[in-house]
Design a protein around this motif. Structure first.
Motif, PDB file in Angstrom:
ATOM      1  N   ASP A  91      59.036 -34.087 -25.566  1.00 46.36           N
ATOM      2  CA  ASP A  91      60.377 -34.437 -26.042  1.00 46.36           C
ATOM      3  C   ASP A  91      60.883 -33.510 -27.146  1.00 46.36           C
ATOM      4  OD1 ASP A  91      58.424 -35.399 -27.809  1.00 46.36           O
ATOM      5  OD2 ASP A  91      59.810 -36.891 -28.633  1.00 46.36           O
ATOM      6  N   LEU A  92      60.104 -32.496 -27.493  1.00 45.81           N
ATOM      7  CA  LEU A  92      60.491 -31.579 -28.576  1.00 45.81           C
ATOM      8  C   LEU A  92      61.233 -30.369 -28.014  1.00 45.81           C
ATOM      9  CD1 LEU A  92      57.175 -31.642 -30.664  1.00 45.81           C
ATOM     10  CD2 LEU A  92      59.205 -33.103 -30.910  1.00 45.81           C
ATOM     11  N   GLU A  93      62.176 -29.849 -28.801  1.00 44.98           N
ATOM     12  CA  GLU A  93      62.968 -28.701 -28.356  1.00 44.98           C
ATOM     13  C   GLU A  93      62.460 -27.379 -28.916  1.00 44.98           C
ATOM     14  OE1 GLU A  93      67.142 -29.302 -28.953  1.00 44.98           O
ATOM     15  OE2 GLU A  93      67.113 -31.330 -28.088  1.00 44.98           O
ATOM     16  N   PHE A  94      61.684 -27.450 -30.010  1.00 46.61           N
ATOM     17  CA  PHE A  94      61.148 -26.202 -30.579  1.00 46.61           C
ATOM     18  C   PHE A  94      59.815 -26.526 -31.238  1.00 46.61           C
ATOM     19  CE2 PHE A  94      60.516 -22.778 -33.584  1.00 46.61           C
ATOM     20  CZ  PHE A  94      60.955 -21.661 -32.878  1.00 46.61           C
ATOM     21  N   VAL A  95      58.801 -25.713 -30.905  1.00 49.64           N
ATOM     22  CA  VAL A  95      57.440 -25.987 -31.379  1.00 49.64           C
ATOM     23  C   VAL A  95      56.784 -24.707 -31.883  1.00 49.64           C
ATOM     24  CG1 VAL A  95      55.124 -26.789 -30.725  1.00 49.64           C
ATOM     25  CG2 VAL A  95      57.153 -27.913 -29.770  1.00 49.64           C
ATOM     26  N   TYR A  96      56.115 -24.806 -33.024  1.00 46.09           N
ATOM     27  CA  TYR A  96      55.261 -23.733 -33.531  1.00 46.09           C
ATOM     28  C   TYR A  96      53.808 -24.076 -33.226  1.00 46.09           C
ATOM     29  CZ  TYR A  96      58.542 -20.874 -36.196  1.00 46.09           C
ATOM     30  OH  TYR A  96      59.538 -20.005 -36.556  1.00 46.09           O
ATOM     31  N   ALA A  97      53.021 -23.060 -32.901  1.00 44.89           N
ATOM     32  CA  ALA A  97      51.575 -23.201 -32.768  1.00 44.89           C
ATOM     33  C   ALA A  97      50.919 -22.450 -33.916  1.00 44.89           C
ATOM     34  CB  ALA A  97      51.098 -22.635 -31.434  1.00 44.89           C
ATOM     35  N   THR A  98      49.980 -23.082 -34.595  1.00 45.94           N
ATOM     36  CA  THR A  98      49.303 -22.438 -35.726  1.00 45.94           C
ATOM     37  C   THR A  98      48.008 -21.795 -35.259  1.00 45.94           C
ATOM     38  OG1 THR A  98      48.137 -24.481 -36.289  1.00 45.94           O
ATOM     39  CG2 THR A  98      50.246 -24.093 -37.368  1.00 45.94           C
ATOM     40  N   THR A  99      47.744 -20.594 -35.758  1.00 49.21           N
ATOM     41  CA  THR A  99      46.483 -19.918 -35.451  1.00 49.21           C
ATOM     42  C   THR A  99      46.221 -18.854 -36.502  1.00 49.21           C
ATOM     43  OG1 THR A  99      45.226 -18.676 -33.806  1.00 49.21           O
ATOM     44  CG2 THR A  99      47.587 -18.223 -33.936  1.00 49.21           C
ATOM     45  N   ALA A 100      44.951 -18.593 -36.763  1.00 49.98           N
ATOM     46  CA  ALA A 100      44.555 -17.537 -37.698  1.00 49.98           C
ATOM     47  C   ALA A 100      44.017 -16.314 -36.971  1.00 49.98           C
ATOM     48  CB  ALA A 100      43.515 -18.074 -38.676  1.00 49.98           C
ATOM     49  N   ARG A 101      43.946 -16.386 -35.628  1.00 50.24           N
ATOM     50  CA  ARG A 101      43.364 -15.291 -34.854  1.00 50.24           C
ATOM     51  C   ARG A 101      44.444 -14.501 -34.119  1.00 50.24           C
ATOM     52  NH1 ARG A 101      40.071 -19.393 -32.577  1.00 50.24           N
ATOM     53  NH2 ARG A 101      40.852 -18.834 -30.513  1.00 50.24           N
ATOM     54  N   ASP A 102      44.171 -13.213 -33.925  1.00 48.46           N
ATOM     55  CA  ASP A 102      45.060 -12.398 -33.101  1.00 48.46           C
ATOM     56  C   ASP A 102      45.052 -12.937 -31.671  1.00 48.46           C
ATOM     57  OD1 ASP A 102      45.562 -10.779 -35.227  1.00 48.46           O
ATOM     58  OD2 ASP A 102      44.078  -9.266 -34.681  1.00 48.46           O
ATOM     59  N   ARG A 103      46.225 -12.972 -31.043  1.00 50.90           N
ATOM     60  CA  ARG A 103      46.326 -13.477 -29.678  1.00 50.90           C
ATOM     61  C   ARG A 103      47.048 -12.451 -28.804  1.00 50.90           C
ATOM     62  NH1 ARG A 103      43.879 -18.781 -29.026  1.00 50.90           N
ATOM     63  NH2 ARG A 103      43.843 -19.683 -31.119  1.00 50.90           N
ATOM     64  N   ASP A 104      46.600 -12.351 -27.573  1.00 50.52           N
ATOM     65  CA  ASP A 104      47.326 -11.544 -26.603  1.00 50.52           C
ATOM     66  C   ASP A 104      48.484 -12.383 -26.078  1.00 50.52           C
ATOM     67  OD1 ASP A 104      45.552  -9.448 -26.831  1.00 50.52           O
ATOM     68  OD2 ASP A 104      44.212 -10.261 -25.293  1.00 50.52           O
ATOM     69  N   GLY A 105      49.661 -11.817 -26.062  1.00 52.76           N
ATOM     70  CA  GLY A 105      50.821 -12.567 -25.574  1.00 52.76           C
ATOM     71  C   GLY A 105      52.096 -11.968 -26.093  1.00 52.76           C
ATOM     72  N   PHE A 106      53.187 -12.636 -25.796  1.00 54.10           N
ATOM     73  CA  PHE A 106      54.499 -12.092 -26.119  1.00 54.10           C
ATOM     74  C   PHE A 106      55.280 -12.991 -27.072  1.00 54.10           C
ATOM     75  CE2 PHE A 106      53.201 -10.623 -21.929  1.00 54.10           C
ATOM     76  CZ  PHE A 106      53.292  -9.247 -22.082  1.00 54.10           C
ATOM     77  N   LYS A 107      54.626 -13.940 -27.710  1.00 57.17           N
ATOM     78  CA  LYS A 107      55.316 -14.847 -28.616  1.00 57.17           C
ATOM     79  C   LYS A 107      55.486 -14.218 -29.989  1.00 57.17           C
ATOM     80  CE  LYS A 107      53.766 -19.078 -26.337  1.00 57.17           C
ATOM     81  NZ  LYS A 107      55.071 -19.293 -25.684  1.00 57.17           N
ATOM     82  N   GLU A 108      56.610 -14.511 -30.628  1.00 59.67           N
ATOM     83  CA  GLU A 108      56.846 -14.035 -31.981  1.00 59.67           C
ATOM     84  C   GLU A 108      55.864 -14.720 -32.943  1.00 59.67           C
ATOM     85  OE1 GLU A 108      58.746 -11.722 -32.946  1.00 59.67           O
ATOM     86  OE2 GLU A 108      60.143 -11.401 -31.301  1.00 59.67           O
ATOM     87  N   LEU A 153      52.004 -27.494 -33.846  1.00 54.28           N
ATOM     88  CA  LEU A 153      50.709 -27.758 -33.208  1.00 54.28           C
ATOM     89  C   LEU A 153      49.566 -27.250 -34.082  1.00 54.28           C
ATOM     90  CD1 LEU A 153      51.291 -26.695 -29.481  1.00 54.28           C
ATOM     91  CD2 LEU A 153      50.634 -28.984 -30.258  1.00 54.28           C
ATOM     92  N   PHE A 154      48.544 -28.091 -34.227  1.00 52.44           N
ATOM     93  CA  PHE A 154      47.328 -27.702 -34.940  1.00 52.44           C
ATOM     94  C   PHE A 154      46.142 -27.962 -34.018  1.00 52.44           C
ATOM     95  CE2 PHE A 154      50.407 -28.613 -38.178  1.00 52.44           C
ATOM     96  CZ  PHE A 154      50.190 -27.650 -39.152  1.00 52.44           C
ATOM     97  N   GLY A 155      45.206 -27.021 -33.979  1.00 48.25           N
ATOM     98  CA  GLY A 155      44.098 -27.114 -33.039  1.00 48.25           C
ATOM     99  C   GLY A 155      42.882 -27.843 -33.568  1.00 48.25           C
ATOM    100  N   ARG A 156      41.811 -27.761 -32.824  1.00 47.43           N
ATOM    101  CA  ARG A 156      40.557 -28.426 -33.154  1.00 47.43           C
ATOM    102  C   ARG A 156      39.967 -27.853 -34.442  1.00 47.43           C
ATOM    103  NH1 ARG A 156      41.899 -27.116 -28.499  1.00 47.43           N
ATOM    104  NH2 ARG A 156      41.698 -28.428 -26.629  1.00 47.43           N
ATOM    105  N   GLU A 157      39.181 -28.685 -35.115  1.00 49.82           N
ATOM    106  CA  GLU A 157      38.582 -28.260 -36.378  1.00 49.82           C
ATOM    107  C   GLU A 157      37.717 -27.010 -36.206  1.00 49.82           C
ATOM    108  OE1 GLU A 157      38.873 -31.364 -35.350  1.00 49.82           O
ATOM    109  OE2 GLU A 157      38.783 -32.844 -36.962  1.00 49.82           O
ATOM    110  N   ARG A 158      36.977 -26.909 -35.106  1.00 51.28           N
ATOM    111  CA  ARG A 158      36.031 -25.809 -34.935  1.00 51.28           C
ATOM    112  C   ARG A 158      36.626 -24.612 -34.201  1.00 51.28           C
ATOM    113  NH1 ARG A 158      30.657 -26.540 -35.581  1.00 51.28           N
ATOM    114  NH2 ARG A 158      30.202 -25.122 -33.839  1.00 51.28           N
ATOM    115  N   THR A 159      37.456 -24.851 -33.211  1.00 48.45           N
ATOM    116  CA  THR A 159      37.875 -23.751 -32.340  1.00 48.45           C
ATOM    117  C   THR A 159      39.372 -23.514 -32.296  1.00 48.45           C
ATOM    118  OG1 THR A 159      37.910 -25.248 -30.432  1.00 48.45           O
ATOM    119  CG2 THR A 159      35.853 -24.054 -30.859  1.00 48.45           C
TER     120      THR A 159
END
Length: 287
Positions: free
Chosen positions: A83-100, A124-130
């Motif tokens: 139901d959300l119109e805009f979402v951020y994903a949090t990460t500390a690692r480099d990712r392959d992809g095309f997202k800003e 969005l926040f991921g799992r404690e370990r991974t």
């Protein structure tokens, strides 16, 4: 830092915080507390490992009950963001992809603008370990990452939520210099008060032989006054300092204030002072 006040209005708005497969109830509770600190209230959980509800989460939330009571649980991340119109994903690692990839401050400003425009938004926040998987990040519109030590980039769940919650709160301030309270106004000391302080200290030191040798007294007094004029004292601060000097002047380590020895010492000083005044009066009369 203690600061809970039930008499003040409770901030409870902003983006949904979505925890993907959180593990410990204590971590969920600390996330709820971090959210409440900075005015966020909507917490969504994707298949929490230990189930829900959780008394451990409530205990760790430290009275952020409005967040805990409003928790929504989903089976999948896709359902949690549907139901959300805009979402951020949090990460500390480099990712392959095309997202800003955005810094936290920029992400918070973006979320604030979209929220004010009436758009439902989330983080969005991921799992404690991974952390988050690539498939989960694909559900977001952009990535937000934190400026951390590249050799030690792992944040625990509550820390990551706290950082974004803090940036969210900052994005709503009229000024980055804004603070929730100020030091109380105090009237500045007049020159009369300041000169009284100088005289008080000088007399107390002179009586104890501080100005030695005598020919150096003018320079020592000059240095002392230079030190005491630097802070720009308030009247209250002058009064505090003079109270300290008076206490040092009247009491000793062996006879501290409030002791029976101090009472006797003060009485003897008073008698000597009266005798001195009487003698001075007699000399004036003889003169």
């Amino acid at each position: 830092m203690a600061g809970t006040n039930s008499e003040k209005p409770l901030l409870a708005e902003g983006p949904a915080i979505i925890l993907v497969h959180p593990q410990l109830g204590e971590n969920i509770g600390m996330v709820a507390r971090a959210m409440a600190n900075f005015g966020l209230a909507e917490l969504r959980l994707v298949s929490p490992r230990d189930g829900w509800p959780s008394e451990k989460a409530r205990a760790a939330a430290s009275r952020a009950d409005h967040v805990i009571d409003g928790v929504k649980v989903f089976e999948t991340t896709r359902e949690a963001v549907a139901d959300l119109e805009f979402v951020y994903a949090t990460t500390a690692r480099d990712r392959d992809g095309f997202k800003e990839v955005r810094a936290p401050g920029v992400a918070a400003e973006t979320l604030r603008a979209r929220f004010r425009a009436g758009q439902p938004v989330g983080i969005l926040f991921g799992r404690e370990r991974t952390g988050l998987t690539n498939d989960e990040i694909a559900l977001a519109d952009e990535i937000v990452t934190f400026p951390v030590n590249p050799a030690f980039a792992s944040l625990n769940l509550a820390q990551a939520v706290l950082l974004m919650s803090y940036e969210w709160m900052k994005s709503g301030l009229e000024s980055l210099e804004s603070v929730p309270f100020q030091a109380p106004e105090q009237p500045p000391a007049t020159k009369t008060h300041l000169h009284g302080l100088f005289d008080h200290i000088e007399e107390a030191l002179d009586a104890r032989g501080y100005f030695r040798p005598p020919e150096k007294k003018p320079k020592l007094v000059e240095n002392l006054r230079a030190v005491l004029t630097r802070p720009g004292f308030s009247l209250t601060e002058i009064q505090v300092i003079r109270g300290v000097i008076s206490s040092l002047d009247r009491f000793t380590r062996e006879a501290p204030r409030g002791s029976s020895r101090a009472a006797g010492l003060v009485s003897r000083k008073a008698v000597r002072a009266e005798a001195h005044e009487a003698a001075s009066g007699a000399e004036d009369a003889d003169g």
